[in-house]
Scaffold this motif. Sequence first.
Motif, PDB file in Angstrom:
ATOM      1  N   GLN A 174       3.598   5.591 -14.487  1.00  0.00           N
ATOM      2  CA  GLN A 174       4.455   5.310 -13.342  1.00  0.00           C
ATOM      3  C   GLN A 174       4.658   3.804 -13.181  1.00  0.00           C
ATOM      4  O   GLN A 174       3.839   3.000 -13.641  1.00  0.00           O
ATOM      5  CB  GLN A 174       3.816   5.843 -12.057  1.00  0.00           C
ATOM      6  N   LYS A 177       3.687   0.731  -7.379  1.00  0.00           N
ATOM      7  CA  LYS A 177       4.127   0.851  -5.996  1.00  0.00           C
ATOM      8  C   LYS A 177       3.083   0.204  -5.088  1.00  0.00           C
ATOM      9  O   LYS A 177       1.888   0.244  -5.395  1.00  0.00           O
ATOM     10  CB  LYS A 177       4.306   2.322  -5.602  1.00  0.00           C
ATOM     11  N   PHE A 180      -0.165   1.934  -4.095  1.00  0.00           N
ATOM     12  CA  PHE A 180      -1.242   2.168  -5.053  1.00  0.00           C
ATOM     13  C   PHE A 180      -2.399   1.201  -4.787  1.00  0.00           C
ATOM     14  O   PHE A 180      -2.513   0.144  -5.418  1.00  0.00           O
ATOM     15  CB  PHE A 180      -0.737   2.000  -6.483  1.00  0.00           C
ATOM     16  N   SER A 185      -4.982   6.982  -5.612  1.00  0.00           N
ATOM     17  CA  SER A 185      -3.612   7.019  -5.090  1.00  0.00           C
ATOM     18  C   SER A 185      -2.596   7.091  -6.225  1.00  0.00           C
ATOM     19  O   SER A 185      -1.544   7.725  -6.091  1.00  0.00           O
ATOM     20  CB  SER A 185      -3.343   5.799  -4.204  1.00  0.00           C
ATOM     21  N   GLU A 188      -2.982  10.767  -7.687  1.00  0.00           N
ATOM     22  CA  GLU A 188      -2.442  11.728  -6.725  1.00  0.00           C
ATOM     23  C   GLU A 188      -0.913  11.708  -6.727  1.00  0.00           C
ATOM     24  O   GLU A 188      -0.262  12.760  -6.676  1.00  0.00           O
ATOM     25  CB  GLU A 188      -2.969  11.413  -5.329  1.00  0.00           C
ATOM     26  N   ASN A 189      -0.332  10.510  -6.817  1.00  0.00           N
ATOM     27  CA  ASN A 189       1.130  10.388  -6.819  1.00  0.00           C
ATOM     28  C   ASN A 189       1.751  10.999  -8.073  1.00  0.00           C
ATOM     29  O   ASN A 189       2.930  11.345  -8.086  1.00  0.00           O
ATOM     30  CB  ASN A 189       1.533   8.921  -6.693  1.00  0.00           C
TER      31      ASN A 189
END
Length: 221
Positions: A174, A177, A180, A185, A188-189
């Motif tokens: 990813q 962000k 994070f 986090s 989980e995202n």
Amino acid sequence: MKHYAIIVAGGSGKRMQSNVCKQFLILNHLPILMHTINAFYHTIYKPEIILVLGVDSQGYWADLCKEYNFEVPHQIISGGEQRFHSVRNGLLAIKDEGIVAIHDAVRPLVSKQLIERMYEQAAENGNAVPYVKTSDSLRQIYNNTSKIVNREQYVMIQTPQTFITDQLRKAYQQNYKQMFTDDASVVENAGFRINLVEGERNNLKITYPEDLRIASFLLEN
């Protein structure tokens, strides 16, 4: 199955009121970071240790290793702009499948038992994230005011946060962000359920000068 530990050591000394990065401060005759690495090295899993360190700190760390005759095997990887990027850099150094524990360099009091429990729980459930309950009352601040919240609905998250490599690799594809703030986090995202495991109150994160004094007392006792 192989075991790994990514030790993230990108902190500064600002809140410690020190010119020395806090992971290099001396705790009971040894730099904090050495206590942390030793904690993982002396578990039954003997993980391959990957130390993520800022480029500007690598020479100083090499000097400390010579000064303290520190010979625990570890691989040094350069850190990134944010913790997210540092962990991703460390993860790129892992080529095989296995279980990866990601730990703050400035949590030197993590116990052998907690580390081993995190590896075991991650092997069983895909990941394991340690937590402790808060004993203090909590208030939510908003619009220049605040309101009480139910502390039973909140926990404080620690490290080592431990994951199978498949989850981490998918999660760290990813883009970064601001939300994070830890590895849980990020994972989980990416769509994975986080498995919380009870941590330890002594597993404190050394951030302020008084934390160093408390850690010293705990090590001595």
